[in-house]
Design an enzyme around this catalytic site. Sequence first.
Site, PDB file in Angstrom:
ATOM      1  N   THR A   1       0.814  -1.217   0.000  1.00 54.90           N
ATOM      2  CA  THR A   1       0.000   0.000   0.000  1.00 54.90           C
ATOM      3  C   THR A   1       0.849   1.269   0.000  1.00 54.90           C
ATOM      4  O   THR A   1       2.026   1.254   0.349  1.00 54.90           O
ATOM      5  CB  THR A   1      -0.952   0.026   1.214  1.00 54.90           C
ATOM      6  OG1 THR A   1      -0.186   0.058   2.419  1.00 54.90           O
ATOM      7  CG2 THR A   1      -1.863  -1.183   1.220  1.00 54.90           C
ATOM      8  N   ASP A   2       0.204   2.362  -0.380  1.00 58.19           N
ATOM      9  CA  ASP A   2       0.867   3.665  -0.362  1.00 58.19           C
ATOM     10  C   ASP A   2       0.429   4.437   0.882  1.00 58.19           C
ATOM     11  O   ASP A   2      -0.255   3.893   1.747  1.00 58.19           O
ATOM     12  CB  ASP A   2       0.576   4.445  -1.653  1.00 58.19           C
ATOM     13  CG  ASP A   2      -0.910   4.745  -1.842  1.00 58.19           C
ATOM     14  OD1 ASP A   2      -1.705   4.620  -0.877  1.00 58.19           O
ATOM     15  OD2 ASP A   2      -1.286   5.116  -2.964  1.00 58.19           O
ATOM     16  N   ALA A   3       0.798   5.703   0.963  1.00 57.08           N
ATOM     17  CA  ALA A   3       0.484   6.521   2.133  1.00 57.08           C
ATOM     18  C   ALA A   3      -1.017   6.701   2.325  1.00 57.08           C
ATOM     19  O   ALA A   3      -1.475   6.972   3.435  1.00 57.08           O
ATOM     20  CB  ALA A   3       1.156   7.891   2.009  1.00 57.08           C
ATOM     21  N   GLY A   4      -1.787   6.525   1.278  1.00 58.55           N
ATOM     22  CA  GLY A   4      -3.243   6.647   1.375  1.00 58.55           C
ATOM     23  C   GLY A   4      -3.931   5.363   1.812  1.00 58.55           C
ATOM     24  O   GLY A   4      -5.148   5.320   1.938  1.00 58.55           O
TER      25      GLY A   4
ATOM     26  N   ILE B   1      -4.029   2.540   0.118  1.00 53.45           N
ATOM     27  CA  ILE B   1      -4.516   1.715  -0.999  1.00 53.45           C
ATOM     28  C   ILE B   1      -3.320   1.095  -1.721  1.00 53.45           C
ATOM     29  O   ILE B   1      -2.188   1.568  -1.583  1.00 53.45           O
ATOM     30  CB  ILE B   1      -5.396   2.525  -1.977  1.00 53.45           C
ATOM     31  CG1 ILE B   1      -4.624   3.666  -2.622  1.00 53.45           C
ATOM     32  CG2 ILE B   1      -6.633   3.058  -1.268  1.00 53.45           C
ATOM     33  CD1 ILE B   1      -5.388   4.410  -3.698  1.00 53.45           C
TER      34      ILE B   1
END
Length: 147
Positions: free
Chosen positions: A22-25, A27
């Site tokens: 996942t990324d910082a968001g 997702i």
Amino acid sequence: MADQVKAPPTFQWDLRVYWEDTDAGGIVFYANYLKFFERSRTEWLRSLGIQQQNLKDSSGCMFVVTDTTLRYHRPARLDDELVVTARMVEMGRASMTLKQQALLKSEHLQDQPATLLCEGTIRIAWVHGTSLQPRRIPVSILDRLKN
């Protein structure tokens, strides 16, 4: 010239989304779908008795990705369970094209179709391992891929 493949079975491989995906968001990072597709293709080949490292060691050749097209529909998130598919749609003498999908596995809704998250068309070629020059896919491999 490439041959159109007649309704081959679709290979399915299960995957769970981890923090590293996942990324910082929160997702799945967009490029990770390419990794998911690569793993699914590798497992598809294994299911056909084709071990890529053994092929490279014995023939000096390997499969490489030469072209990709991806379309993102919905995000996957941490802990989601996915089904990643691979289906060959075209086979040539030195390359093949696969359609792949990442789908959200919906266990609680058995009668509902899985949600499409990402889909792609991936072309892979058979090349010499050192020069990366295209080579004909060996008949023994073609026979396994066609079944």
